[in-house]
Design an enzyme around this catalytic site. Structure first.
Site, PDB file in Angstrom:
ATOM      1  N   TYR A 162      -4.446   3.473   7.916  1.00  0.00           N
ATOM      2  CA  TYR A 162      -5.780   2.865   7.939  1.00  0.00           C
ATOM      3  C   TYR A 162      -6.586   3.286   9.154  1.00  0.00           C
ATOM      4  CZ  TYR A 162      -3.301   0.330   4.368  1.00  0.00           C
ATOM      5  OH  TYR A 162      -2.545   0.028   3.278  1.00  0.00           O
ATOM      6  N   LYS A 175       0.619   3.469  -3.003  1.00  0.00           N
ATOM      7  CA  LYS A 175      -0.568   4.315  -3.243  1.00  0.00           C
ATOM      8  C   LYS A 175      -0.227   5.798  -3.260  1.00  0.00           C
ATOM      9  CE  LYS A 175      -3.594   0.866  -1.090  1.00  0.00           C
ATOM     10  NZ  LYS A 175      -4.373   0.513   0.126  1.00  0.00           N
ATOM     11  N   VAL A 183       1.400  -3.832   3.953  1.00  0.00           N
ATOM     12  CA  VAL A 183       1.369  -5.132   4.627  1.00  0.00           C
ATOM     13  C   VAL A 183       2.618  -5.964   4.344  1.00  0.00           C
ATOM     14  CG1 VAL A 183      -1.142  -5.243   4.809  1.00  0.00           C
ATOM     15  CG2 VAL A 183      -0.007  -6.194   2.782  1.00  0.00           C
ATOM     16  N   TYR A 226      -2.512  -2.385 -10.630  1.00  0.00           N
ATOM     17  CA  TYR A 226      -2.557  -2.178  -9.182  1.00  0.00           C
ATOM     18  C   TYR A 226      -1.813  -3.301  -8.465  1.00  0.00           C
ATOM     19  CZ  TYR A 226      -4.292  -2.010  -4.403  1.00  0.00           C
ATOM     20  OH  TYR A 226      -4.369  -1.994  -3.034  1.00  0.00           O
ATOM     21  N   SER A 234       0.791  -1.235   0.000  1.00  0.00           N
ATOM     22  CA  SER A 234       0.000   0.000   0.000  1.00  0.00           C
ATOM     23  C   SER A 234       0.822   1.284   0.000  1.00  0.00           C
ATOM     24  CB  SER A 234      -0.951   0.015   1.198  1.00  0.00           C
ATOM     25  OG  SER A 234      -2.014  -0.884   0.990  1.00  0.00           O
TER      26      SER A 234
END
Length: 337
Positions: free
Chosen positions: A273, A100, A291, A221, A97
């Site tokens: 998050y 992103k 992660v 992605y 992530s």
């Protein structure tokens, strides 16, 4: 009576003086950021190394489950672009992530902020990174840091086939000044074969008209999440956004204070998050986790931090990584608050 008033006034003055002295003493407890060294980082790393025993390596993506839970690394790029490393600094892991924030930059550079955020929100969330959130109600992702928003962001980057992914990869290579960075094909295949939840998000957004392309866009992605790098590379990424999108060696090709503010604000709002609110209270720095066990941190106008330890807490954030960042932030008074 006058004596009582005098005593009360004297007590008040003494109390204020005591509090002021305490505040000064407290302020002096934080070290000068220019004194950061590899010895400093190593001391913090060793203090927090054992936290891996309380976490769990991500195994919902089978290839990630093969990571060594004991691996740990800590890196800082100081204001002058000097790199300090300790731990397993040559150990590679996937961005997941953290990618992103790079795809967001690429998409906004191409299409403009208004176009991107017309299709998603700036909101934080109390839900996990892979939650569908309000996709089925408003049809729009909450933010570009959750999976749904990131999938949409990547789909908005122009180009056929894997061109959008290559733009993201090239940007990572540029920011880190590391042309050897590539994606891990085994992790990519593992993500693709097990990414049914992400596929569900993709098709809900396709159904609502936010996405018009095919699964090539979703593949991009999965590929960006599979980009492999080191803790040092993450520290350089953190430095880049902390310093108005100027690279650690002074290269100002992409200098853009407004872009840096956008990315850092999203990191602070949703980069960790559903733990982001608590993290803002304890660490108080724009950060983005993945992660794969990495976290990149921007100390606005100052330094970049990169940590790696693949054992995660219940939110999907590196457990030892969080505690290393927290200790560094406290020791040097780095919180923006």
């Amino acid at each position: 009576m006058k004596n009582n008033r005098f005593l009360s006034s004297a007590k008040g003055i003494c109390t204020i003086a005591f509090l002021a002295l305490n505040t000064t003493v407290y302020a002096q407890k934080t070290a000068d950021i220019s004194t950061i060294s590899e010895k400093t980082l190593n001391t913090i790393l060793e203090k927090n190394r054992a936290y891996y025993t309380q976490g769990k390596v991500a195994d919902y993506i089978p290839e990630l489950g093969k990571m060594d839970a004991k691996a740990i690394a800590f890196s800082v790029v100081d204001k002058n672009g000097k790199v300090f490393n300790t731990g397993d600094v040559s150990k590679k892991f996937t961005m997941q992530s953290i990618s992103k924030i790079i795809s967001l930059m690429v998409a906004v550079n191409e299409k403009g902020e208004a176009h991107i955020f017309d299709k998603m929100g700036y909101f934080g969330s109390d839900k996990p990174f892979n939650h569908f959130s309000n996709l089925e109600t408003t049809g729009k992702p909450l933010n570009p840091m959750m999976n749904a928003g990131a999938i949409l962001t990547t789909s908005l980057i122009s180009g056929d086939g894997e061109k959008p992914f290559l733009k993201i990869l090239d940007m990572v290579r540029y920011i880190t000044k590391n042309s050897s960075i590539d994606y891990n094909k085994s992790v990519y295949e593992s993500e693709k074969s097990t990414g049914h939840r992400n596929r569900g998000m993709f098709y809900i957004m396709k159904n609502s008209g936010l996405i018009s392309g095919n699964e090539d866009q979703l593949d991009n992605y999965f590929k960006q999440c599979s980009i492999e790098l080191t803790a040092e590379d993450l520290a350089k990424i953190g430095y880049f956004f902390a310093n108005q999108c100027v690279r650690f060696d002074g290269d100002a090709t992409y200098k853009n204070a407004d872009m840096a503010k956008l990315v850092e604000s999203q990191m602070l709002t949703a980069g960790m998050y559903e733990f982001s609110g608590e993290y803002s209270r304890t660490v108080g720095l724009p950060s983005k986790s993945g992660v794969g066990g990495g976290i990149t941190v921007s100390v606005p106008g100052k330094i970049g931090i990169g940590v790696f330890s693949p054992a995660l807490d219940q939110h999907g954030n590196s457990l030892a990584g969080y505690h290393m960042i927290l200790d560094l932030a406290k020791q040097y008074g780095l919180s923006i608050f």
